[in-house]
Design an enzyme around this catalytic site. Structure first.
Site, PDB file in Angstrom:
ATOM      1  N   HIS A   1      -3.917  -1.763  -6.084  1.00 20.83           N
ATOM      2  CA  HIS A   1      -3.521  -0.817  -6.490  1.00 20.83           C
ATOM      3  C   HIS A   1      -4.219   0.713  -6.865  1.00 20.83           C
ATOM      4  O   HIS A   1      -4.774  -0.055  -8.412  1.00 20.83           O
ATOM      5  CB  HIS A   1      -2.448  -1.101  -8.101  1.00 20.83           C
ATOM      6  CG  HIS A   1      -1.446  -2.083  -7.452  1.00 20.83           C
ATOM      7  ND1 HIS A   1      -0.523  -2.238  -8.233  1.00 20.83           N
ATOM      8  CD2 HIS A   1      -1.054  -2.905  -6.489  1.00 20.83           C
ATOM      9  CE1 HIS A   1       0.933  -3.492  -7.547  1.00 20.83           C
ATOM     10  NE2 HIS A   1      -0.336  -3.279  -6.434  1.00 20.83           N
ATOM     11  N   THR A   2      -4.312   1.860  -6.204  1.00 20.10           N
ATOM     12  CA  THR A   2      -4.787   2.981  -6.647  1.00 20.10           C
ATOM     13  C   THR A   2      -4.635   3.758  -7.649  1.00 20.10           C
ATOM     14  O   THR A   2      -3.419   3.837  -7.470  1.00 20.10           O
ATOM     15  CB  THR A   2      -5.902   3.757  -4.946  1.00 20.10           C
ATOM     16  OG1 THR A   2      -5.332   2.432  -4.286  1.00 20.10           O
ATOM     17  CG2 THR A   2      -6.836   4.230  -5.544  1.00 20.10           C
TER      18      THR A   2
ATOM     19  N   SER B   1       5.583  11.741  -3.921  1.00 23.78           N
ATOM     20  CA  SER B   1       4.460  12.633  -4.266  1.00 23.78           C
ATOM     21  C   SER B   1       3.220  12.746  -3.831  1.00 23.78           C
ATOM     22  O   SER B   1       3.616  12.883  -1.860  1.00 23.78           O
ATOM     23  CB  SER B   1       3.487  11.834  -4.854  1.00 23.78           C
ATOM     24  OG  SER B   1       2.641   9.942  -3.675  1.00 23.78           O
TER      25      SER B   1
ATOM     26  N   PRO C   1      -9.415  -0.550   8.023  1.00 23.52           N
ATOM     27  CA  PRO C   1      -8.935   0.390   8.794  1.00 23.52           C
ATOM     28  C   PRO C   1      -7.449  -0.219   8.589  1.00 23.52           C
ATOM     29  O   PRO C   1      -7.371  -1.583   8.934  1.00 23.52           O
ATOM     30  CB  PRO C   1      -8.691   0.857  10.202  1.00 23.52           C
ATOM     31  CG  PRO C   1     -10.297  -0.375  10.085  1.00 23.52           C
ATOM     32  CD  PRO C   1     -10.686  -1.402   9.264  1.00 23.52           C
TER      33      PRO C   1
ATOM     34  N   ASP D   1       0.523  -1.117  -0.278  1.00 22.83           N
ATOM     35  CA  ASP D   1       0.172   0.012   0.055  1.00 22.83           C
ATOM     36  C   ASP D   1       0.393   1.325   0.484  1.00 22.83           C
ATOM     37  O   ASP D   1       0.403   2.721   0.468  1.00 22.83           O
ATOM     38  CB  ASP D   1      -0.837  -0.084   0.897  1.00 22.83           C
ATOM     39  CG  ASP D   1      -1.687  -1.359   0.988  1.00 22.83           C
ATOM     40  OD1 ASP D   1      -2.500  -1.665   0.616  1.00 22.83           O
ATOM     41  OD2 ASP D   1      -2.033  -1.890   2.300  1.00 22.83           O
ATOM     42  N   GLU D   2       1.979   1.324  -0.309  1.00 19.10           N
ATOM     43  CA  GLU D   2       2.646   2.417  -0.499  1.00 19.10           C
ATOM     44  C   GLU D   2       3.120   3.042  -1.918  1.00 19.10           C
ATOM     45  O   GLU D   2       2.934   4.147  -1.250  1.00 19.10           O
ATOM     46  CB  GLU D   2       3.953   1.957  -1.085  1.00 19.10           C
ATOM     47  CG  GLU D   2       5.134   1.575   0.665  1.00 19.10           C
ATOM     48  CD  GLU D   2       4.988  -0.428  -0.491  1.00 19.10           C
ATOM     49  OE1 GLU D   2       4.142  -0.523  -0.408  1.00 19.10           O
ATOM     50  OE2 GLU D   2       5.838  -1.180   0.963  1.00 19.10           O
TER      51      GLU D   2
ATOM     52  N   GLY E   1       0.873   1.195  -7.260  1.00 16.91           N
ATOM     53  CA  GLY E   1       0.136   1.958  -8.500  1.00 16.91           C
ATOM     54  C   GLY E   1       0.523   3.078  -9.333  1.00 16.91           C
ATOM     55  O   GLY E   1       0.335   3.165 -10.710  1.00 16.91           O
TER      56      GLY E   1
END
Ligand code: GDP
Length: 429
Positions: A41-42, A413, A305, A13-14, A17
């Protein structure tokens, strides 16, 4: 010619994507080489917001060929529904821009069920699986008890093979777990409703990649999860069931001869962890809630969560080593704008001793975090596009991380959108 891997340095979750979506502009091929639909991957770009589970994040770039390599757990049902969702949002998919390895094993209908049954059996000792069938899938793959995607082109052989697997798996389902058996009719329906849909995309992707390599094409390899979830190098048994490390990319992609030229390790500006297992730097209470809300830290697949904490230098340095990262993309720096002082876990305390080495998994439960505070900047940085325009404290935070982990941070980012990025490409430590 470049062979670049984008890999997670921590618990996943870093933001891999979003990095692949950005970087794939400069690549000809994007390959997923391990894992399955158990994480998301968002990606946010001009087509909308996507949580990709199986499709490579290069899928939005016209002209980029996207491959699901032999190392991936291909779940035909979920893949087909993901493909339909993406196409509905205006992205074109065809056998020209999406190819599934004929050597990839298929996640069978019982794998998800077995995942659920085993987590239920484990009760309070559960691993925190996303219940997508990944652990049962990889166990079966290594027992040579799955079917290869390419077998769909050999229906007679496939039928016999499936009947053998069915007989064996029903023994486990009924006698170990007391569950209902599967029938051949159920498997035939699965082939018809899901496998046949993805069949046009299945081909010899190894041959395609070898050809691409011979032509000097640029290949981007996309990993799932992160170093600390790697089956061999992560926090076993709270790992995933495949190798999330860049070193596995050539094998899992179908191009074992590939020489990896760059590894972009993705590090979040703070830590998050989904599921069970030791998480030394975990924060609790109001501070944790504030960070979780600011970062929107809820699982893309499960909505769970995420556990949150400060950046863990000990774990991150280990993750960088494991990935052999040549550069770092630091994500979500904007989220830390909510903090007056920014905590960082610099060392662990183990048996009364301060250490900067990441310990053996079984020792982790006794480790205590040593926390230091860095100056915060407390202003909105989401519009910043040049490093020198970041507040002095944010620049210092980035420089501090670089120094601690010994790897240049070339991307930063500051928002989830494709262009919310600061690029320091020519930068080296
Ligand atoms: P992946 O599995 O490594 O691709 O990461 P995920 O998609 O699971 O999690 C990353 C989350 O952070 C997603 O919701 C992204 O939209 C979001 N995200 C990525 N980069 C940034 C960023 O720079 N700032 C903010 N605020 N969100 C980001």
């Amino acid at each position: 010619m470049a062979n670049c891997v984008v890999a997670g340095i921590n618990w996943g979750d870093e933001g891999k994507g979003r990095m692949v979506d950005l970087l794939s502009e400069d690549y000809d091929v994007a390959v997923r080489f391990q894992g399955g639909g158990n994480a998301g991957h968002t990606v946010i770009n001009r087509y909308g917001t996507f949580a990709l589970h199986l499709l490579p994040s290069g899928i939005f770039r016209p002209g980029v060929v996207n491959i699901l390599g032999n190392g991936v757990a291909v779940d035909p049902e979920n893949l087909w529904s993901e493909m339909q969702g993406v196409m509905k949002q205006g992205v074109s998919l065809s056998p020209e821009n999406l190819k599934i390895s004929d050597r990839a094993s298929l996640l069978l209908p019982w794998h998800r069920q077995l995942d659920v049954l085993e987590e239920q059996r484990l009760a309070d000792k559960k691993y925190g699986s996303t219940k997508q069938g990944i652990a049962p899938f990889y166990s079966d793959k290594y027992q040579k008890k799955t079917i290869l995607a390419g077998e769909l082109f050999y229906p007679d052989t496939l039928k016999v093979h499936l009947a053998d697997l069915l007989e064996w798996k029903n023994l486990i389902l009924t006698q170990v777990y007391g569950a209902q058996p599967y029938t051949m009719e159920m498997l035939e329906a699965w082939i018809e409703e899901s496998c046949e849909k993805i069949k046009p995309f299945i081909c010899d992707t190894g041959a395609f990649l070898r050809h691409a390599q011979a032509e000097g094409k640029n290949i981007l390899f996309e990993a799932q999860l992160g170093s600390l979830r790697d089956l061999d190098y992560g926090i076993y048994p709270y790992t995933t069931s495949s190798n999330t490390t860049a070193a596995y990319a050539p094998v899992g992609s179908g191009l074992p001869s590939a020489k990896i030229t760059d590894v972009i390790g993705v590090v979040k500006a703070y830590s998050t962890c989904v599921g069970e297992g030791p998480f030394v730097c975990e924060m609790f209470g109001n501070a944790a809630d504030t960070l979780r809300e600011a970062g929107g830290e809820y699982g893309a697949k499960t909505g769970r969560p995420r556990r949150v904490g400060p950046l863990d230098i000990v774990a991150t340095r280990y993750g960088v080593e494991v990935q052999a990262a040549t550069e770092i993309a630091l994500t979500k720096l904007d989220v830390l704008s909510c903090m007056e002082k920014i905590p960082v876990c610099t060392h662990y305390l183990l048996c009364g001793e301060k250490t900067d080495r990441f310990p053996f998994p079984a020792a982790l439960k006794d480790a205590q975090p040593v926390i230091e505070y860095r100056d915060g900047w407390k202003c909105d940085i989401s519009g910043v596009r040049r490093f020198e325009d970041l507040p002095r404290e944010a620049q210092a935070y980035v420089a501090y991380i670089e120094e601690q982990i010994g790897c240049p941070i070339t991307y930063i980012s500051v928002g989830p959108e494709r262009d919310s990025i600061i690029i320091r490409k020519s930068y080296s430590l």
